[in-house]
Design an enzyme around this catalytic site. Structure first.
Site, PDB file in Angstrom:
ATOM      1  N   ASN A 182     -13.268 -58.891  -1.078  1.00  0.00           N
ATOM      2  CA  ASN A 182     -14.145 -59.389  -2.139  1.00  0.00           C
ATOM      3  C   ASN A 182     -15.508 -59.740  -1.539  1.00  0.00           C
ATOM      4  O   ASN A 182     -15.675 -59.799  -0.315  1.00  0.00           O
ATOM      5  CB  ASN A 182     -13.509 -60.550  -2.896  1.00  0.00           C
ATOM      6  CG  ASN A 182     -13.322 -61.800  -2.059  1.00  0.00           C
ATOM      7  OD1 ASN A 182     -14.247 -62.252  -1.389  1.00  0.00           O
ATOM      8  ND2 ASN A 182     -12.123 -62.377  -2.104  1.00  0.00           N
ATOM      9  N   ALA A 183     -16.494 -59.951  -2.398  1.00  0.00           N
ATOM     10  CA  ALA A 183     -17.871 -60.144  -1.930  1.00  0.00           C
ATOM     11  C   ALA A 183     -18.028 -61.401  -1.086  1.00  0.00           C
ATOM     12  O   ALA A 183     -18.883 -61.449  -0.200  1.00  0.00           O
ATOM     13  CB  ALA A 183     -18.823 -60.181  -3.121  1.00  0.00           C
ATOM     14  N   ARG A 184     -17.196 -62.399  -1.324  1.00  0.00           N
ATOM     15  CA  ARG A 184     -17.306 -63.608  -0.504  1.00  0.00           C
ATOM     16  C   ARG A 184     -16.855 -63.326   0.926  1.00  0.00           C
ATOM     17  O   ARG A 184     -17.487 -63.766   1.888  1.00  0.00           O
ATOM     18  CB  ARG A 184     -16.478 -64.746  -1.112  1.00  0.00           C
ATOM     19  CG  ARG A 184     -16.656 -66.071  -0.377  1.00  0.00           C
ATOM     20  CD  ARG A 184     -15.898 -67.191  -1.057  1.00  0.00           C
ATOM     21  NE  ARG A 184     -16.159 -68.476  -0.436  1.00  0.00           N
ATOM     22  CZ  ARG A 184     -15.600 -69.611  -0.816  1.00  0.00           C
ATOM     23  NH1 ARG A 184     -14.755 -69.623  -1.840  1.00  0.00           N
ATOM     24  NH2 ARG A 184     -15.884 -70.744  -0.203  1.00  0.00           N
TER      25      ARG A 184
ATOM     26  N   LEU B 167     -11.581 -56.025  13.172  1.00  0.00           N
ATOM     27  CA  LEU B 167     -11.584 -55.953  11.709  1.00  0.00           C
ATOM     28  C   LEU B 167     -10.480 -56.801  11.095  1.00  0.00           C
ATOM     29  O   LEU B 167     -10.712 -57.550  10.144  1.00  0.00           O
ATOM     30  CB  LEU B 167     -11.448 -54.496  11.279  1.00  0.00           C
ATOM     31  CG  LEU B 167     -11.466 -54.208   9.772  1.00  0.00           C
ATOM     32  CD1 LEU B 167     -12.767 -54.698   9.145  1.00  0.00           C
ATOM     33  CD2 LEU B 167     -11.276 -52.721   9.513  1.00  0.00           C
TER      34      LEU B 167
ATOM     35  N   ARG C  99     -20.479 -60.076  11.877  1.00  0.00           N
ATOM     36  CA  ARG C  99     -20.384 -58.788  12.566  1.00  0.00           C
ATOM     37  C   ARG C  99     -21.683 -58.000  12.615  1.00  0.00           C
ATOM     38  O   ARG C  99     -21.780 -57.039  13.371  1.00  0.00           O
ATOM     39  CB  ARG C  99     -19.288 -57.941  11.911  1.00  0.00           C
ATOM     40  CG  ARG C  99     -17.917 -58.601  11.867  1.00  0.00           C
ATOM     41  CD  ARG C  99     -17.432 -58.996  13.241  1.00  0.00           C
ATOM     42  NE  ARG C  99     -16.092 -59.582  13.192  1.00  0.00           N
ATOM     43  CZ  ARG C  99     -15.417 -59.996  14.245  1.00  0.00           C
ATOM     44  NH1 ARG C  99     -15.955 -59.900  15.452  1.00  0.00           N
ATOM     45  NH2 ARG C  99     -14.210 -60.523  14.114  1.00  0.00           N
TER      46      ARG C  99
ATOM     47  N   ARG D 218      -9.055 -59.398  12.040  1.00  0.00           N
ATOM     48  CA  ARG D 218      -9.175 -60.853  12.181  1.00  0.00           C
ATOM     49  C   ARG D 218      -9.702 -61.513  10.921  1.00  0.00           C
ATOM     50  O   ARG D 218      -9.574 -62.731  10.761  1.00  0.00           O
ATOM     51  CB  ARG D 218     -10.096 -61.190  13.365  1.00  0.00           C
ATOM     52  CG  ARG D 218      -9.453 -60.921  14.710  1.00  0.00           C
ATOM     53  CD  ARG D 218     -10.419 -61.126  15.841  1.00  0.00           C
ATOM     54  NE  ARG D 218      -9.840 -60.674  17.100  1.00  0.00           N
ATOM     55  CZ  ARG D 218     -10.544 -60.458  18.202  1.00  0.00           C
ATOM     56  NH1 ARG D 218     -11.843 -60.666  18.191  1.00  0.00           N
ATOM     57  NH2 ARG D 218      -9.955 -60.041  19.302  1.00  0.00           N
ATOM     58  N   HIS D 219     -10.312 -60.727  10.055  1.00  0.00           N
ATOM     59  CA  HIS D 219     -10.777 -61.262   8.772  1.00  0.00           C
ATOM     60  C   HIS D 219      -9.580 -61.266   7.823  1.00  0.00           C
ATOM     61  O   HIS D 219      -9.147 -60.225   7.332  1.00  0.00           O
ATOM     62  CB  HIS D 219     -11.940 -60.421   8.248  1.00  0.00           C
ATOM     63  CG  HIS D 219     -13.138 -60.519   9.131  1.00  0.00           C
ATOM     64  ND1 HIS D 219     -14.145 -61.436   8.907  1.00  0.00           N
ATOM     65  CD2 HIS D 219     -13.466 -59.867  10.269  1.00  0.00           C
ATOM     66  CE1 HIS D 219     -15.050 -61.322   9.872  1.00  0.00           C
ATOM     67  NE2 HIS D 219     -14.662 -60.379  10.699  1.00  0.00           N
ATOM     68  N   ARG D 220      -9.030 -62.444   7.590  1.00  0.00           N
ATOM     69  CA  ARG D 220      -7.712 -62.548   6.981  1.00  0.00           C
ATOM     70  C   ARG D 220      -7.720 -62.268   5.480  1.00  0.00           C
ATOM     71  O   ARG D 220      -6.731 -61.824   4.922  1.00  0.00           O
ATOM     72  CB  ARG D 220      -7.123 -63.949   7.209  1.00  0.00           C
ATOM     73  CG  ARG D 220      -7.235 -64.468   8.629  1.00  0.00           C
ATOM     74  CD  ARG D 220      -6.767 -63.483   9.680  1.00  0.00           C
ATOM     75  NE  ARG D 220      -5.343 -63.220   9.593  1.00  0.00           N
ATOM     76  CZ  ARG D 220      -4.730 -62.221  10.227  1.00  0.00           C
ATOM     77  NH1 ARG D 220      -5.422 -61.383  10.945  1.00  0.00           N
ATOM     78  NH2 ARG D 220      -3.438 -62.062  10.106  1.00  0.00           N
TER      79      ARG D 220
END
Length: 448
Positions: free
Chosen positions: A374-376, A296, A385, A298-300
């Site tokens: 955010n949605a992006r 999780l 994922r 890793r998504h900066r």
């Protein structure tokens, strides 16, 4: 032969000090950017100038100096501490694809006598069980849940000088009770003395006066371990969503593309969907494993709250399907966890070990986390994922989250899914699942 943990700066950008000095001069000096840099080369006043600007509170100039650090045979506890720093880039040896049975674990040098013997018995017992599960055909991504948080990690970390300074200061404050972290900070500080001494004044004015981190006693909520199956762990709850998401998107689209109508399908497939960044969603994941947390974080581009490893409840452990389906593997897994749990109760009575209890956490222990994306970023997270190639735990979380997002704002999130669904192609090459049609139908009909 046991190897000590080691951190080495293996790369840095050329003329880092000169670039930072040029950045310090550019806003107040006549001339173009290239000429100012050339003037900085070989200028004996560079270091004093950088120090003066930093002392005045303008820190951004040292963001132009960049370092890559190779961390060798550090504990995975150290890895977790490092990867919390979001303004850095990390590449970690995968526990899904690499056999860790012979890669070893960190041994605190201060342990001796019966304390050292008990520490080794705990670690060796879990590593032996991990190896047995691999031999029995259990996937590495499931066997790894037995690995204790002392196991050796190797990874690269790239960050700028400002973030490196913040990392070292954090080690000296909230990480000051972890000797392994302090030793690595000493190594890196010594290397910076030679390679980039301008940063040294930024490494906390007084380490001795830095506040210590919060103390957490070893936590076992029950006398016996509690095993949680796949369906009872990793529960996602969407806590907050924009009240009027369409209005926000339309307003952002008018700014971004004046006079052009908003098309959500086109926006979702756009290469630059900046409008999506205006929509923020907050959710919790209850019962995610320590291994799952690494997927999780890793998504900066998110604001995530992760509890310290020191606070983990050692009694709660995941039970993967591949283990539960094999009676022999199930017995080996549960016996290893129960033996480790019994030793934890002994550790409570030994002060030298109790203060190191974070090394005894299992990769399959569970915690709760909270994050805002955010949605992006959600689009990218779900694209990666929810794919069948993703590890099953993080995939379950992504798909569950997508269901809730579709309930919240179906006009947008009906377009989200793995690449085969959202982009009409599979990017996995020879590793593709080969079932693109089924996957597309599944996400088209995904029940909200």
């Amino acid at each position: 032969m046991e190897r000590e943990p080691h951190a080495k700066i293996i790369s840095r950008n050329a003329y880092g000090e000169e670039v930072c000095a040029g950045a310090a001069r550019i806003s107040t000096t006549a001339g173009d950017a290239q000429a100012i840099f050339e003037d900085a080369r070989g200028n004996s006043k560079n270091r004093a100038l950088i120090g003066k600007v930093l002392a005045s509170g303008h820190k951004s100039l040292i963001e132009h100096a960049v370092f890559t650090i190779a961390l060798r045979d550090v504990s995975v506890f150290v890895e977790q501490f490092f990867i919390e720093f979001r303004l850095a880039s990390f590449t970690v040896k995968s526990r899904r694809y690499v056999d860790f049975s012979r890669l070893g674990y960190y041994i605190p040098p201060e342990l001796e006598g019966e304390d050292l013997a008990l520490y080794r018995r705990y670690m060796d017992g879990l590593f032996a069980a991990y190896g047995d599960l691999l031999e029995a055909g259990v996937p590495r991504e499931d066997a790894r849940f037995l690995l204790p948080y002392a196991f050796h990690s190797n990874f690269y970390c790239t960050l700028n000088a400002r973030e490196l300074g913040r990392l070292l200061c954090e080690i000296r404050s909230r990480g000051r009770d972890v000797p392994e972290l302090l030793a690595l900070a000493d190594e890196l500080t010594g290397q910076l003395e030679e390679q980039f001494p301008c940063l040294l004044p930024e490494l906390c004015e007084s380490f001795e006066d830095a506040p210590a981190g919060e103390a957490f006693p070893l936590r076992c909520s029950s006398r016996e371990p509690v095993f949680l199956a796949r369906g009872t762990a990793g529960t996602v709850s969407l806590l907050r969503a924009p009240a009027e998401p369409m209005e926000l998107l339309e307003a952002a689209h008018r700014v971004q593309h004046p006079g052009k109508p908003l098309d959500l399908a086109a926006l979702s497939s756009s290469r630059r969907p900046r409008e999506l960044e205006q929509l923020a969603y907050t959710f919790t994941v209850s019962g995610i494993t320590l291994s799952g947390v690494t997927h999780l974080v890793r998504h900066r581009m998110q604001s995530i709250v992760v509890p310290p490893i020191q606070s983990v409840d050692h009694s709660r452990v995941i039970l993967p399907d591949s283990v539960a389906a094999d009676p022999a593997a199930l017995e080996r897994y549960q016996t290893a966890v129960r033996d480790a749990h019994d030793r934890l109760l002994q550790i409570r009575e030994r002060p030298a070990l109790e203060k190191l209890h974070y090394y005894f956490a299992l990769s399959g222990n569970l915690m709760d986390v909270m994050t805002t994306m955010n949605a992006r970023e959600l689009q990218w997270f779900i694209r990666l994922r929810s794919c069948s190639r993703a590890q099953w735990e993080i995939r379950d979380i992504a798909v569950d989250l997508l269901r809730q997002l579709r309930r919240s704002f179906p006009e947008l999130f009906d377009h989200f899914g793995p690449a085969c669904f959202s982009e009409g192609r599979c990017p996995e090459g020879r590793l593709t699942c080969g079932q693109m049609g089924d996957a597309v139908r599944r996400f088209k009909d995904l029940e909200a």
